[in-house]
Scaffold this active site. Sequence first.
Site, mmCIF file in Angstrom:
data_model
loop_
_atom_site.group_PDB
_atom_site.id
_atom_site.type_symbol
_atom_site.label_atom_id
_atom_site.label_comp_id
_atom_site.label_asym_id
_atom_site.label_seq_id
_atom_site.Cartn_x
_atom_site.Cartn_y
_atom_site.Cartn_z
ATOM 1 N N TYR A 122 20.840 48.075 -50.338
ATOM 2 C CA TYR A 122 19.899 48.075 -49.208
ATOM 3 C C TYR A 122 20.505 48.625 -47.923
ATOM 4 C CZ TYR A 122 22.176 43.660 -47.800
ATOM 5 O OH TYR A 122 23.091 42.712 -47.448
ATOM 6 N N GLU A 123 21.840 48.833 -47.904
ATOM 7 C CA GLU A 123 22.442 49.410 -46.702
ATOM 8 C C GLU A 123 22.100 50.898 -46.571
ATOM 9 O OE1 GLU A 123 26.622 47.915 -45.825
ATOM 10 O OE2 GLU A 123 26.229 47.007 -47.784
ATOM 11 N N ALA B 61 25.946 35.062 -52.767
ATOM 12 C CA ALA B 61 25.115 33.974 -52.253
ATOM 13 C C ALA B 61 23.709 34.243 -52.764
ATOM 14 C CB ALA B 61 25.130 33.966 -50.734
ATOM 15 N N SER C 293 28.607 37.315 -49.905
ATOM 16 C CA SER C 293 28.378 36.637 -48.627
ATOM 17 C C SER C 293 28.979 35.240 -48.627
ATOM 18 C CB SER C 293 26.881 36.488 -48.359
ATOM 19 O OG SER C 293 26.305 37.736 -48.169
ATOM 20 N N MET D 31 20.394 39.840 -53.599
ATOM 21 C CA MET D 31 20.237 41.284 -53.375
ATOM 22 C C MET D 31 21.460 42.072 -53.837
ATOM 23 S SD MET D 31 18.707 40.987 -49.523
ATOM 24 C CE MET D 31 17.641 39.599 -49.067
ATOM 25 N N SER D 32 22.185 41.535 -54.801
ATOM 26 C CA SER D 32 23.446 42.195 -55.179
ATOM 27 C C SER D 32 23.786 41.911 -56.636
ATOM 28 C CB SER D 32 24.570 41.660 -54.277
ATOM 29 O OG SER D 32 24.843 40.301 -54.588
ATOM 30 N N HIS E 127 26.046 46.971 -50.301
ATOM 31 C CA HIS E 127 24.764 46.734 -50.971
ATOM 32 C C HIS E 127 23.917 47.996 -51.013
ATOM 33 C CE1 HIS E 127 26.046 42.862 -49.222
ATOM 34 N NE2 HIS E 127 25.434 42.296 -50.253
ATOM 35 N N HIS F 250 30.925 39.540 -44.425
ATOM 36 C CA HIS F 250 31.662 40.435 -45.331
ATOM 37 C C HIS F 250 32.781 41.107 -44.525
ATOM 38 C CE1 HIS F 250 28.769 40.502 -48.794
ATOM 39 N NE2 HIS F 250 27.964 40.074 -47.844
ATOM 40 N N HIS G 242 19.910 34.800 -42.496
ATOM 41 C CA HIS G 242 21.235 35.050 -43.067
ATOM 42 C C HIS G 242 22.297 34.122 -42.474
ATOM 43 C CE1 HIS G 242 24.348 37.270 -45.138
ATOM 44 N NE2 HIS G 242 24.954 37.569 -43.997
ATOM 45 N N ASN H 197 20.521 28.769 -50.063
ATOM 46 C CA ASN H 197 19.223 28.291 -49.528
ATOM 47 C C ASN H 197 18.275 28.125 -50.704
ATOM 48 O OD1 ASN H 197 19.493 31.452 -49.315
ATOM 49 N ND2 ASN H 197 17.325 31.021 -49.663
HETATM 50 N N1 HPA Z 1 16.762 35.806 -51.471
HETATM 51 C C1 HPA Z 1 17.422 36.948 -51.657
HETATM 52 N N2 HPA Z 1 18.730 37.063 -51.444
HETATM 53 C C2 HPA Z 1 19.385 35.988 -51.005
HETATM 54 C C3 HPA Z 1 18.733 34.755 -50.781
HETATM 55 C C4 HPA Z 1 17.341 34.661 -51.017
HETATM 56 O O1 HPA Z 1 16.707 33.615 -50.847
HETATM 57 N N3 HPA Z 1 19.681 33.890 -50.350
HETATM 58 C C5 HPA Z 1 20.854 34.573 -50.320
HETATM 59 N N4 HPA Z 1 20.681 35.846 -50.717
#
Ligand code: HPA
Length: 283
Positions: free
Chosen positions: A85-86, A113, A30, A211-212, A83, A61, A247, A235
């Site tokens: 989760y998709e 990210a 990301s 998540m990756s 991912h 993406h 996001h 973040n």
């Molecule tokens: N949590 C999970 N996945 C993420 C985060 C987060 O805070 N930031 C970017 N991807």
Amino acid sequence: MNMALMEESLAAVCARLPACRPHCALIAGSGWAPALDALATRARTRYADIPHLGALAVPGHPGELRLATHAGCEALVFAGRRHWYEGGGWEPVALPVYLALKLGASVLVLTNAAGGIREDLAPGDLMTITDHINAMGVNPLVGNRDPLWGPLFADQTCVYDAPLRLCLDAAAARSGVALTRGVYAAVSGPVYETPAEIRALRAAGADAVGMSTVPEALLGSAAGMRVLGIACVSNRAARSNAPRLNHADAVAVTTAAAPRMRALLCALLEDIPKYAALPRESA
Ligand code: HPA
């Protein structure tokens, strides 16, 4: 993982890209796509045109496979990540690693990210992944019978290649980009964590969460590739009494970090051919 499906994808890629033997494969997570602009693209094809890789649904993406060069380094660049989760199964997630292996790349550079868990990690910081915690509850190697992915019970003592981490440190120093180090925890998503989950991950030793990356890292490492992981903290991970996460904000932070990501990746690629030629001592 259905290897027959992945062979079909390989045939499509070979038909669409010129013959190549890349030094490395790079998966852009990301917000990392703008950092790829400085690389010269020799050829490109859309994910949508590669069977079983498919179109991407996640903003940030682009969904394009490129054959790119920089300073003598040939890179198979996956501009966009699929991912778990998709919900499309493991094939789209594993395909970049499979294609990289089949096309001869021995180095796998993974970017993402992530939410910063460690107190000193601020949005925009770049972090070398030193190790990971797989908190996804799943593993792409479950049910694997193909020797491509190494033996059953593949060793995971050193998933992230130590010489490549030093190479990244040197690239950061040369390009004047600040870099920190830390442990990345992968969760399945597709939701952000609760504050209680972040406290649990912190207690478990995680510095950042996302998540990756972990599925590709463990596949690449099991298959004998040198793996490097770089997270951009987009973040601060969920905390009670902190702003809500979304996001779009995360992508905005990584987009603003693009000049530093670009400088770091360019400096890194300059040295990759040296590492691609070295045997991996722990393989
Ligand atoms: N949590 C999970 N996945 C993420 C985060 C987060 O805070 N930031 C970017 N991807």
